[in-house]
Write an enzyme that holds these catalytic residues in place. Structure first.
Site, PDB file in Angstrom:
ATOM      1  CG  ASP A 291      -0.169  -0.487   2.460  1.00  0.00           C
ATOM      2  OD1 ASP A 291       0.806  -0.174   2.589  1.00  0.00           O
ATOM      3  OD2 ASP A 291      -0.720  -1.139   3.301  1.00  0.00           O
TER       4      ASP A 291
ATOM      5  CG  ASP B  85       1.583   4.023   4.589  1.00  0.00           C
ATOM      6  OD1 ASP B  85       0.248   3.903   4.373  1.00  0.00           O
ATOM      7  OD2 ASP B  85       2.001   3.076   5.123  1.00  0.00           O
TER       8      ASP B  85
ATOM      9  CG  ASP C  24      10.041   0.710  12.131  1.00  0.00           C
ATOM     10  OD1 ASP C  24      10.254   1.116  11.096  1.00  0.00           O
ATOM     11  OD2 ASP C  24       9.426  -0.591  11.861  1.00  0.00           O
TER      12      ASP C  24
HETATM   13  P1  ATP Z   1       4.738  -3.487   5.370  1.00  0.00           P
HETATM   14  O1  ATP Z   1       3.306  -2.398   4.973  1.00  0.00           O
HETATM   15  O2  ATP Z   1       5.464  -3.743   4.130  1.00  0.00           O
HETATM   16  O3  ATP Z   1       4.604  -4.670   6.202  1.00  0.00           O
HETATM   17  P2  ATP Z   1       5.615  -1.090   6.200  1.00  0.00           P
HETATM   18  O4  ATP Z   1       7.106  -0.466   6.312  1.00  0.00           O
HETATM   19  O5  ATP Z   1       4.887  -0.255   5.395  1.00  0.00           O
HETATM   20  O6  ATP Z   1       5.993  -2.435   5.818  1.00  0.00           O
HETATM   21  P3  ATP Z   1       3.550  -0.676   8.118  1.00  0.00           P
HETATM   22  O7  ATP Z   1       3.314  -1.580   9.346  1.00  0.00           O
HETATM   23  O8  ATP Z   1       2.610  -0.360   6.990  1.00  0.00           O
HETATM   24  O9  ATP Z   1       5.102  -1.216   7.615  1.00  0.00           O
HETATM   25  O10 ATP Z   1       4.033   0.853   8.683  1.00  0.00           O
HETATM   26  C1  ATP Z   1       4.396   1.981   7.720  1.00  0.00           C
HETATM   27  C2  ATP Z   1       5.491   2.622   8.373  1.00  0.00           C
HETATM   28  O11 ATP Z   1       5.226   3.241   9.877  1.00  0.00           O
HETATM   29  C3  ATP Z   1       6.894   1.881   8.489  1.00  0.00           C
HETATM   30  O12 ATP Z   1       7.456   1.869   7.215  1.00  0.00           O
HETATM   31  C4  ATP Z   1       7.664   2.943   9.568  1.00  0.00           C
HETATM   32  O13 ATP Z   1       8.161   3.838   9.252  1.00  0.00           O
HETATM   33  C5  ATP Z   1       6.667   3.131  10.569  1.00  0.00           C
HETATM   34  N1  ATP Z   1       6.143   2.048  11.681  1.00  0.00           N
HETATM   35  C6  ATP Z   1       5.203   1.103  11.609  1.00  0.00           C
HETATM   36  N2  ATP Z   1       5.226   0.443  12.900  1.00  0.00           N
HETATM   37  C7  ATP Z   1       6.384   1.221  13.567  1.00  0.00           C
HETATM   38  C8  ATP Z   1       6.904   0.994  14.829  1.00  0.00           C
HETATM   39  N3  ATP Z   1       6.293  -0.239  15.489  1.00  0.00           N
HETATM   40  N4  ATP Z   1       7.614   1.802  15.394  1.00  0.00           N
HETATM   41  C9  ATP Z   1       8.096   2.800  14.674  1.00  0.00           C
HETATM   42  N5  ATP Z   1       7.742   3.112  13.423  1.00  0.00           N
HETATM   43  C10 ATP Z   1       6.928   2.182  12.802  1.00  0.00           C
HETATM   44 MG    MG Z   2       2.865  -0.466   5.027  1.00  0.00          MG
END
Ligand code: ATP
Ligand code: MG
Length: 468
Positions: free
Chosen positions: A73, A75, A157
């Site tokens: 997705d 963001d 993170d």
């Molecule tokens: P995917 O959606 O492919 O699993 P993602 O990196 O997009 O990976 P998400 O859970 O959708 O992960 O979160 C979006 C963004 O928010 C992450 O890329 C990160 O920058 C931030 N994020 C998510 N969870 C955390 C956390 N627990 N602590 C700090 N930042 C976070």
């Molecule tokens: Mg994501």
């Protein structure tokens, strides 16, 4: 020139103070193609920028596109507050209690827009002035404090998740050395690893999930505290852990993820009973769980559906026989012992990962099937074939066999039975009866009786005492 930039960045790590000015990569300095960003996400960014706000694509989508993965997705991060974002779009909705986000709807696609936030809020929450925003363990309970773009980068993170892409100028902003880490295939926490894990222990799971998916290494300082801090996962709400477990095992990289979870002692806190079974019977339990995960990865690769129920049924299965035995040793008859063991195992698992009812019921059905598949006489085989849970039960039987359980050819029998004609089916059932007669006429075939016999290794006749 880019080489020089990367070298300078590299020299500064890992204890470099946060950058207050980002490294900026223009379109020629990165491989992220604008046309791979969702048109709707680009529209949201353009609209917000035209209204005078900062807005960028951020996080997983930037990371994945730089590595040539298809993002799940898109963001968006912005300087606009949720209310300001909503005012710009007709199709926008504010969601979330812990922190507010805006969902902008375009048909089936949702673009998530988050306002820049800051980490480590030392101030108390407005709604809850009595309560500090940190748990005594250091865990952050509320982090809904808005901040600058730079704050927003620092509270993320991993460095590779803190890249901001502006589709209008096609530039990437990197406040956290994420670009060099992507190029060196490193998962690196932003800030002090111990503190960041204490704030949110789920980051340990995210570290191994991204390492498995991207085939990256955990940078040394990011890896070092994990084994020591893994028990902190016990304090995480079980509903959140269930969601994380699905991401760990249903993203197409389950087998690799499992190895990393074991390596970092993260598996047992999520699956205590399965962790114990792995210690007691490493060969059998390891084979069964790995095979289940390999099958899951294969199915995802082939675009076939996967269900959490099958996955949990497999993860918990190796823990079942010891429990049944314990109950039988306390005097419980085989069938109730099996039912009780299954029930208690699932209830306990739900305390760690809140498995919803719509999955726990099919877990039980898959297990029950294992007791029914050996009983094929008369009309039973045909009735079983019509059972909506047959396919899962049969796949599960094959899984058990592939882990070395002896079932007297039951899997092959069922494979044949599904393929042959009606008359051949009737013959197969007749053959079964005559074999049965031979067996009971004193031929030295095994027919175990005596409930309390201690077994070594997995049961061979359908998992659990069936009481036949
Ligand atoms: P995917 O959606 O492919 O699993 P993602 O990196 O997009 O990976 P998400 O859970 O959708 O992960 O979160 C979006 C963004 O928010 C992450 O890329 C990160 O920058 C931030 N994020 C998510 N969870 C955390 C956390 N627990 N602590 C700090 N930042 C976070
Ligand atoms: Mg994501």
């Amino acid at each position: 020139m880019l080489k020089k930039l990367i070298q300078t960045l590299r020299r500064k790590r890992p204890h470099a103070p946060p950058r207050s000015t980002p490294a900026v990569l223009n379109a020629r300095q990165h491989n992220l193609a604008r046309d791979r960003i969702s048109r709707n996400a680009v529209n949201v960014v353009e609209r917000l920028q035209k209204a005078g706000y900062q807005a960028y694509a951020v996080g997983g989508c930037v990371r994945d596109l730089m590595l040539d993965f298809d993002p799940k997705d898109f963001d968006i991060a912005t300087s606009a507050t949720p209310e300001q974002v909503r005012a710009e779009f007709r199709n926008a909705r504010i969601i979330g209690r812990r922190f507010k986000l805006v969902h902008v709807h375009f048909g089936r696609e949702i673009i998530e827009v988050a306002t820049f936030r800051a980490n480590h809020p030392e101030i108390d929450d407005e709604d809850n002035p009595q309560q500090s925003s940190r748990h005594e363990s250091g865990r952050i309970l509320r982090d809904n404090v808005y901040g600058s773009l730079e704050d927003d980068a620092q509270r993320r993170d991993f460095t590779i998740n803190a890249l901001y892409y502006d589709p209008v100028t096609e530039r990437i902003l990197d406040y956290a050395h994420g670009v060099p880490d992507i190029r060196n295939r490193q998962i690196r926490l932003i800030g002090d690893p111990t503190q960041r894990y204490q704030e949110d222990p789920v980051r340990m799971l995210r570290a191994v999930r991204f390492a498995a998916k991207l085939d990256f290494d955990l940078e040394r300082h990011t890896a070092e505290p994990i084994q020591r801090l893994a028990p902190l996962l016990r304090d995480i709400p079980s509903a959140r852990l269930f969601d994380e477990v699905l991401k760990l095992f249903l993203s197409g990289y389950a087998e690799h993820t499992f190895e990393l979870l074991l390596q970092y002692d993260l598996f047992a806190p999520l699956f205590p009973a399965a962790g114990a079974a792995l210690r007691q019977q490493p060969d059998y339990a390891g084979k069964l769980i790995r095979q289940a995960l390999i099958n899951t990865d294969d199915r995802i690769e082939q675009g076939k559906p996967v269900t959490p129920a099958f996955l949990f049924a497999a993860l918990l299965w190796p823990a079942l026989p010891a429990r049944v035995l314990r109950l039988q040793e306390q005097g419980m008859p085989p069938i109730p012992a099996m039912q009780e063991a299954a029930h208690s195992l699932i209830v306990e698992q739900c305390q760690r990962t809140a498995v919803p009812k719509r999955f726990t019921i099919p877990i039980r059905e898959i297990w029950d099937m294992q007791e029914r598949l050996p009983r094929r006489q008369g009309k039973r085989a045909d009735l079983l074939l019509e059972n909506p849970r047959f396919r899962a039960g049969y796949d599960f039987l094959l899984l058990r066999e592939s882990a070395g359980e002896q079932t007297d050819g039951l899997g092959d029998w069922w494979t044949d039975y599904q393929e042959v004609s009606d008359s051949e089916r009737r013959q197969m059932i007749r053959d079964l009866s005559s074999k049965e007669k031979e067996d009971s006429s004193g031929a030295p075939r095994k027919r175990r009786r005596g409930g309390n016999r201690r077994r070594r290794g997995p049961r061979s006749d359908g998992s659990a005492p069936s009481g036949e």
